[in-house]
Design a protein around this motif. Sequence first.
Motif, PDB file in Angstrom:
ATOM      1  N   GLU A   5       7.398   3.695  -7.344  1.00 28.33           N
ATOM      2  CA  GLU A   5       7.470   4.957  -6.613  1.00 28.33           C
ATOM      3  C   GLU A   5       6.551   4.898  -5.399  1.00 28.33           C
ATOM      4  O   GLU A   5       5.467   4.331  -5.462  1.00 28.33           O
ATOM      5  N   GLN A   6       6.994   5.538  -4.326  1.00 33.90           N
ATOM      6  CA  GLN A   6       6.161   5.625  -3.140  1.00 33.90           C
ATOM      7  C   GLN A   6       5.348   6.910  -3.230  1.00 33.90           C
ATOM      8  O   GLN A   6       5.879   7.968  -3.552  1.00 33.90           O
ATOM      9  N   LEU A   7       4.056   6.805  -2.950  1.00 33.58           N
ATOM     10  CA  LEU A   7       3.192   7.972  -2.989  1.00 33.58           C
ATOM     11  C   LEU A   7       3.483   8.866  -1.796  1.00 33.58           C
ATOM     12  O   LEU A   7       3.673   8.395  -0.679  1.00 33.58           O
ATOM     13  N   LYS A   8       3.505  10.158  -2.058  1.00 32.51           N
ATOM     14  CA  LYS A   8       3.716  11.105  -0.966  1.00 32.51           C
ATOM     15  C   LYS A   8       2.362  11.413  -0.352  1.00 32.51           C
ATOM     16  O   LYS A   8       1.392  11.692  -1.043  1.00 32.51           O
ATOM     17  N   VAL A   9       2.311  11.338   0.947  1.00 37.61           N
ATOM     18  CA  VAL A   9       1.062  11.626   1.658  1.00 37.61           C
ATOM     19  C   VAL A   9       0.969  13.130   1.860  1.00 37.61           C
ATOM     20  O   VAL A   9       1.872  13.747   2.417  1.00 37.61           O
ATOM     21  N   ASP A  34       0.846  -1.197   0.000  1.00 39.29           N
ATOM     22  CA  ASP A  34       0.000   0.000   0.000  1.00 39.29           C
ATOM     23  C   ASP A  34       0.878   1.242   0.000  1.00 39.29           C
ATOM     24  O   ASP A  34       1.924   1.283   0.642  1.00 39.29           O
ATOM     25  N   GLY A  35       0.450   2.231  -0.727  1.00 36.40           N
ATOM     26  CA  GLY A  35       1.199   3.467  -0.801  1.00 36.40           C
ATOM     27  C   GLY A  35       2.313   3.435  -1.818  1.00 36.40           C
ATOM     28  O   GLY A  35       3.136   4.339  -1.864  1.00 36.40           O
ATOM     29  N   VAL A  36       2.344   2.413  -2.641  1.00 33.91           N
ATOM     30  CA  VAL A  36       3.384   2.285  -3.651  1.00 33.91           C
ATOM     31  C   VAL A  36       2.717   2.094  -5.009  1.00 33.91           C
ATOM     32  O   VAL A  36       1.754   1.358  -5.141  1.00 33.91           O
TER      33      VAL A  36
END
Length: 67
Positions: free
Chosen positions: A58-62, A48-50
């Motif tokens: 890429e990792q999603l920026k919160v 999750d978050g990728v």
Amino acid sequence: MSQHEKNKPWFKQLWPWLLISGPAVAAIGCVITIYLAVNLYADKPVRDGVVKRGLKVEQLKVEQDRK
């Protein structure tokens, strides 16, 4: 050579087994390669978050709440 040696069944002679051994070894190697590819080197699920875009992960920026 005696008459008995000339009339051996095919599975008691050497040449058929030598000819069969090459493709048999290749088939066993193919099965092992497929097993390793499926079980050891399969793509791992993305967490999750990728996000995966092509070959790049890429990792999603919160986004933080701005007050």
